[in-house]
Design a protein around this motif. Structure first.
Motif, PDB file in Angstrom:
ATOM      1  N   ASP A 120       0.807  -1.226   0.000  1.00  8.39           N
ATOM      2  CA  ASP A 120       0.000   0.000   0.000  1.00  8.39           C
ATOM      3  C   ASP A 120       0.839   1.274   0.000  1.00  8.39           C
ATOM      4  N   TRP A 125      -0.284   1.509  -6.988  1.00  8.45           N
ATOM      5  CA  TRP A 125      -1.358   1.281  -7.962  1.00  8.45           C
ATOM      6  C   TRP A 125      -1.067   1.996  -9.283  1.00  8.45           C
ATOM      7  N   GLY A 179      -1.997 -12.289  -4.775  1.00  9.95           N
ATOM      8  CA  GLY A 179      -2.753 -11.229  -4.134  1.00  9.95           C
ATOM      9  C   GLY A 179      -2.164 -10.975  -2.749  1.00  9.95           C
ATOM     10  N   PRO A 180      -2.657 -10.033  -1.995  1.00  7.00           N
ATOM     11  CA  PRO A 180      -3.777  -9.137  -2.321  1.00  7.00           C
ATOM     12  C   PRO A 180      -3.314  -7.928  -3.130  1.00  7.00           C
ATOM     13  N   MET A 181      -4.303  -7.150  -3.568  1.00  6.29           N
ATOM     14  CA  MET A 181      -4.020  -5.958  -4.348  1.00  6.29           C
ATOM     15  C   MET A 181      -3.883  -4.730  -3.450  1.00  6.29           C
ATOM     16  N   GLY A 183      -4.696  -1.198  -1.844  1.00  7.28           N
ATOM     17  CA  GLY A 183      -5.986  -0.714  -1.377  1.00  7.28           C
ATOM     18  C   GLY A 183      -6.659   0.237  -2.353  1.00  7.28           C
ATOM     19  N   GLN A 186      -7.854  -1.584  -5.532  1.00  3.43           N
ATOM     20  CA  GLN A 186      -9.074  -2.366  -5.344  1.00  3.43           C
ATOM     21  C   GLN A 186     -10.332  -1.553  -5.637  1.00  3.43           C
ATOM     22  N   GLY A 189     -12.417  -2.103  -8.750  1.00  3.74           N
ATOM     23  CA  GLY A 189     -13.240  -3.295  -8.906  1.00  3.74           C
ATOM     24  C   GLY A 189     -14.669  -3.144  -8.445  1.00  3.74           C
ATOM     25  N   SER A 353      -9.155  -7.988 -11.762  1.00  2.00           N
ATOM     26  CA  SER A 353      -8.259  -8.354 -10.661  1.00  2.00           C
ATOM     27  C   SER A 353      -8.544  -7.510  -9.421  1.00  2.00           C
ATOM     28  N   ALA A 354      -8.932  -6.246  -9.616  1.00  2.00           N
ATOM     29  CA  ALA A 354      -9.287  -5.402  -8.472  1.00  2.00           C
ATOM     30  C   ALA A 354     -10.554  -5.904  -7.804  1.00  2.00           C
ATOM     31  N   ARG A 355     -11.483  -6.360  -8.597  1.00  2.00           N
ATOM     32  CA  ARG A 355     -12.732  -6.876  -8.037  1.00  2.00           C
ATOM     33  C   ARG A 355     -12.503  -8.166  -7.253  1.00  2.00           C
ATOM     34  N   ASN A 357      -9.596  -9.012  -6.003  1.00  2.00           N
ATOM     35  CA  ASN A 357      -8.497  -8.774  -5.071  1.00  2.00           C
ATOM     36  C   ASN A 357      -7.389  -9.808  -5.248  1.00  2.00           C
TER      37      ASN A 357
END
Length: 439
Positions: A120, A125, A179-181, A183, A186, A189, A353-355, A357
């Motif tokens: 994060d 991103w 993952g995870p992506m 914040g 995300q 998504g 991928s954001a949806r 995660n």
């Protein structure tokens, strides 16, 4: 009587349209295929709602339907130009998987672990999304170069790309889920936090209404200036009112879907809000993926109808030899369509991928079929030269509506595939019959 202009500043009277359905459609200048698809969508929605006992036409299901349609709709806007130019791209599902895996690796592995910077970071991103879009564009450019300049058929090139990019996805991930992506990433998504909320959704609705009114006014002014016939005033008013009503209704439905109770309670606790007796109700509003899909549709429509590049693509699809003799750089134009397709596939990969995660080697598998079906159902002809971006967007909603309705009715997955295949063949068959009659 309708008005027309024979010269700038000179108003003449055009013959009134016949008082029939054909005359009405001629007056409002709406594509009959698009209108037929809207009618089909209404029938599908009410049919599934009746069969499901009222479960289909609920704010929750319609909101989920819009989010689920977004990824296919984004790519369908690019597939229109590819098919219009008499080509096909079978690799987009694999490109989605490859670029999605790349973006996931950057966020979950390379930056936090290999570089030791942690999760994060404010730039994570941006780097991931930028790398994904550049990679998608480079893949499309590479495949387009082989098709346009070396002369290998697009079916073969993109079929090979389907295998290559899918294999590389599994090679990078070693079959694992990454993952995870990040914040912020995300939020692309959707979900309760990845949506605009009530206030911003109404702001977007206001902007859309102004855009609709301005577009109709500018079109009318442009036609008068260059001496083209203009629609009757009642036709413009009808189109404007219809567009505004649909916009307001869509936003009202999106705002009618609230956050889940547990999430709303957590939000209230974190922000020191005392929930009312009935619980805190937070409208979800328009989801970010839907906003991205609408933005892609607006940009691609402008590119296809208002820019020289779009006219070139349709000219190539109508008659490639004539287009080349007219001085159009057909090779560069075709290569550019595949580059745009690759960029849109990367954007869809980010949304998916954001949806979820996460990203897997199988992300995007089979999406090339749904995207092609959406474009064809939306009125794009495999014979080339015919297609619309709004039709492709509507085609994506039709495809997802069929799938969503069958899921609600608990139809088996093989049967869902059968239905989708039948719909695709029927759409292509209808296009073939219409073109044969017109010639």
């Amino acid at each position: 009587m309708s008005e027309a202009t024979s010269a700038p500043g000179t108003t003449v009277t055009a013959d009134p349209p016949r008082r029939s359905m054909a005359g009405f459609l001629q007056a409002i200048e709406v594509d009959t295929r698009l209108l037929g698809m809207i009618v089909a969508l209404v029938v599908i929605w009410f049919g599934f709602d009746l069969l499901s006992g009222g479960l289909f036409l609920t704010p929750r299901n319609l909101w989920n339907l819009s989010v689920q349609s977004a990824a296919v709709a984004i790519m369908a806007t690019g597939m229109v130009l590819v098919i219009v130019s008499r080509n096909i791209d079978l690799s987009i599902g694999s490109v989605v998987g490859f670029t999605g895996m790349l973006m996931a690796m950057i966020q979950a592995e390379w930056i936090p672990k290999n570089l030791g910077l942690g999760f994060d970071q404010p730039y994570t991103w941006i780097l991931a999304l930028g790398a994904g879009i550049l990679t998608g564009g480079a893949i499309g450019l590479f495949q387009g170069f082989i098709i346009a300049y070396i002369g290998v058929p697009s079916f073969i090139v993109t079929l090979g790309g389907l295998l290559v990019w899918r294999g590389l996805s599994f090679q990078f991930s070693q079959g694992q889920t990454i993952g995870p992506m990040d914040g912020i990433f995300q939020l692309m998504g959707g979900g309760p936090k990845g949506s605009l909320g009530a206030t911003l959704s109404w702001v977007v609705a206001g902007i859309a209404i102004v855009f609709i009114v301005y577009t109709l006014w500018a079109s009318r002014r442009r036609r008068r200036r260059y001496g083209f016939p203009v629609r009757p005033m009642w036709a413009d008013a009808l189109l404007g009112i219809t567009g505004c009503v649909v916009t307001i209704g869509a936003v009202a439905v999106a705002n009618a879907y609230p956050w889940p109770e547990a999430l709303a309670a957590t939000y209230a606790t974190e922000n020191g809000i005392t929930p009312p007796p009935g619980g805190l109700i937070i409208p979800t509003g328009i989801a970010n993926p839907v906003l991205i899909a609408i933005g892609a549709g607006v940009v691609m429509t402008f590119l296809a109808t208002r820019r020289r590049f779009g006219r070139y693509v349709f000219s190539i699809g109508g008659n490639p030899d004539a287009a080349e003799l007219a001085g159009i750089n057909t090779r560069r134009t075709i290569m550019s369509t595949f580059m745009i397709m690759g960029i849109l596939a990367a954007v869809s990969a980010a949304v998916l991928s954001a949806r979820l995660n996460a990203a897997t080697g199988g992300t995007g598998s089979g999406m090339e079929l749904y995207v092609s079906a959406a474009a064809v159902i939306g009125g794009t002809s495999f014979a080339g030269g015919i297609g619309t971006i709004p039709g492709a967007l509507l085609g994506a909603v039709v495809m997802q509506s069929l799938q969503s309705g069958m899921v609600i009715l608990k139809v088996d997955s093989p049967v869902q595939d059968i239905v989708v295949g039948i719909v695709l063949v029927a759409a292509v068959g209808l296009d073939t019959v219409v073109r044969r009659r017109s010639t």
